[in-house]
Design an enzyme around this catalytic site. Structure first.
Site, PDB file in Angstrom:
ATOM      1  N   HIS A 349     -94.912-114.633  -3.103  1.00 61.92           N
ATOM      2  CA  HIS A 349     -94.555-116.031  -2.853  1.00 61.92           C
ATOM      3  C   HIS A 349     -95.075-116.523  -1.498  1.00 61.92           C
ATOM      4  O   HIS A 349     -95.094-117.735  -1.231  1.00 61.92           O
ATOM      5  CB  HIS A 349     -93.037-116.204  -2.914  1.00 61.92           C
ATOM      6  CG  HIS A 349     -92.607-117.444  -3.634  1.00 61.92           C
ATOM      7  ND1 HIS A 349     -93.178-118.676  -3.388  1.00 61.92           N
ATOM      8  CD2 HIS A 349     -91.676-117.655  -4.600  1.00 61.92           C
ATOM      9  CE1 HIS A 349     -92.597-119.589  -4.160  1.00 61.92           C
ATOM     10  NE2 HIS A 349     -91.696-119.007  -4.910  1.00 61.92           N
ATOM     11  N   ASP A 353     -97.087-120.456  -4.845  1.00 58.77           N
ATOM     12  CA  ASP A 353     -95.774-120.818  -5.368  1.00 58.77           C
ATOM     13  C   ASP A 353     -95.713-120.592  -6.870  1.00 58.77           C
ATOM     14  O   ASP A 353     -96.691-120.188  -7.508  1.00 58.77           O
ATOM     15  CB  ASP A 353     -95.469-122.278  -5.036  1.00 58.77           C
ATOM     16  CG  ASP A 353     -95.378-122.508  -3.537  1.00 58.77           C
ATOM     17  OD1 ASP A 353     -94.848-121.619  -2.836  1.00 58.77           O
ATOM     18  OD2 ASP A 353     -95.854-123.564  -3.072  1.00 58.77           O
TER      19      ASP A 353
END
Length: 376
Positions: A349, A353
């Site tokens: 992450h 995203d």
């Protein structure tokens, strides 16, 4: 003149190698190129071959002992020859305890039974441990082990895997998303193509081969997934160096197919099979397990559908393949049998995203559901 056999250096980062098993004992003759020992370091396990024909004069490193690269592990020479004096490397390495005298047959039996040779008392000439000494000690050891909890030793490969997995979880922000691909059409195409693939190339195409090709094409469309996070910056790669995780009896290896985007489907399939075979035989070289930019792992053979793959640091993504399953589906108004393939994508992450990661996985799924696009 006695010849030194040294612990090889399998890469610039290698600090230690361990002799996992000796195939020869002191006094035994060997042929040039014959395997004399197995060693392991990091994710590589390989055989050490004799550089010359001769006799094992002395073994300097015992089984289970780790030593730095370049350390002399044994001497080979003529039967009546003496091993030469210790080199500077030997002096700097750990002091070796006195080796017990034991016959080759007795050693093999003891090793097979995981019997500690140091605990045995030899009744042969000069205190030599004989076959009868080992057989006499076996019932006593069996009874002792039945009353003690098992504590299997951890080899260097297992230690390295454990260390890298812990590092991966502690130094990245990992999230796993899943999708299923309708591979009904793909499985039919696979069977049709295999007739030609086997006849012309002596290679059978598997679902893993198609998923690998789909992942490569998808990485070219979504380069953010073909990247890594290091030193507070994201590095994105133009070439796809695809890692294919291979399960071994004592651990895991990830051979790397470099510039995989340049390969046709059949070339990719042959590479995957070749590297998988080398991994199982312990013949991978150090440069064949480094430099991957994205990894795939397959647990489908074990009946697993969805799972949580752990990133292969410092990569930004790893794709997990589950086991195919059949289920009733509607095609227009008709109820038919469909085949589905579960896919699990773990991504970092810090690099991207959920939306771009989902877009990548959706593209992989699209290629698999429209398999003609993989071939064009």
């Amino acid at each position: 003149m006695a010849v030194e056999v040294v612990m090889p250096k399998l890469g610039m980062s290698m600090k230690e190698g361990m002799v996992s098993v000796w195939n020869k004992s002191v006094g035994e003759t060997v042929n040039k190129g014959e395997s004399i020992a197995s060693i392991n370091s990091e994710k590589i396990e390989m055989e050490i071959e004799s550089p010359v024909e001769g006799t094992i004069l002395d073994i300097k490193v015992s089984e289970g002992e780790g030593v730095p690269p370049g350390t002399v592990i044994c001497y080979i020479g003529e039967g009546n020859e003496q091993a030469k004096e210790k080199t500077e490397r030997d002096v700097q390495s750990k002091p070796k305890k006195e080796r017990k005298k034991i016959s080759p047959v007795a050693r093999k039996i003891a090793n097979s039974a995981n019997l500690d040779i140091d605990t045995l008392v030899g009744t042969g000439p000069g205190g030599r441990i004989t076959k009868e000494d080992v057989l006499h000690a076996l019932p006593e050891q069996t009874e002792k082990k039945q009353n003690e909890p098992a504590h299997p030793p951890v080899n260097m490969m297992r230690k390295t895997i454990a260390s890298r997995m812990m590092e991966s979880l502690q130094t990245s922000a990992q999230l796993t998303i899943t999708m299923k691909a309708d591979v009904t059409t793909l499985t039919k195409l696979q069977h049709e193509l295999n007739v030609t693939a086997i006849e012309r190339y002596d290679t059978k195409l598997t679902i893993t081969d198609f998923v690998a090709k789909a992942a490569i094409l998808s990485l070219l469309e979504h380069p953010a997934m073909n990247s890594q996070y290091q030193n507070d910056r994201v590095e994105t790669f133009d070439d796809v160096h695809l890692g294919i995780a291979a399960a071994l009896d004592n651990g895991l290896a990830v051979p790397v197919i470099r510039q995989a985007e340049r390969l046709t489907l059949i070339e990719l399939a042959r590479k995957i099979k070749s590297y998988g075979k080398k991994a199982r035989e312990g013949k991978l070289q150090h440069d064949e397990i480094k430099g991957s930019t994205f990894t795939m792992t397959n647990l489908g053979a074990y009946g697993v559908e969805y799972f949580t793959p752990i990133l292969n640091p410092p990569e930004a993504g790893i794709l997990g393949i589950g086991t195919m399953y059949e289920t009733p589906v509607y095609q227009e108004d008709e109820l038919c049998k469909g085949t589905f393939l579960p896919l699990s994508l773990t991504f970092d992450h810090r690099v991207l995203d959920g939306a771009p990661a989902s877009a990548f996985l959706s593209t992989v799924t699209s290629f698999l559901e429209k398999p003609a696009s993989i071939l064009l």
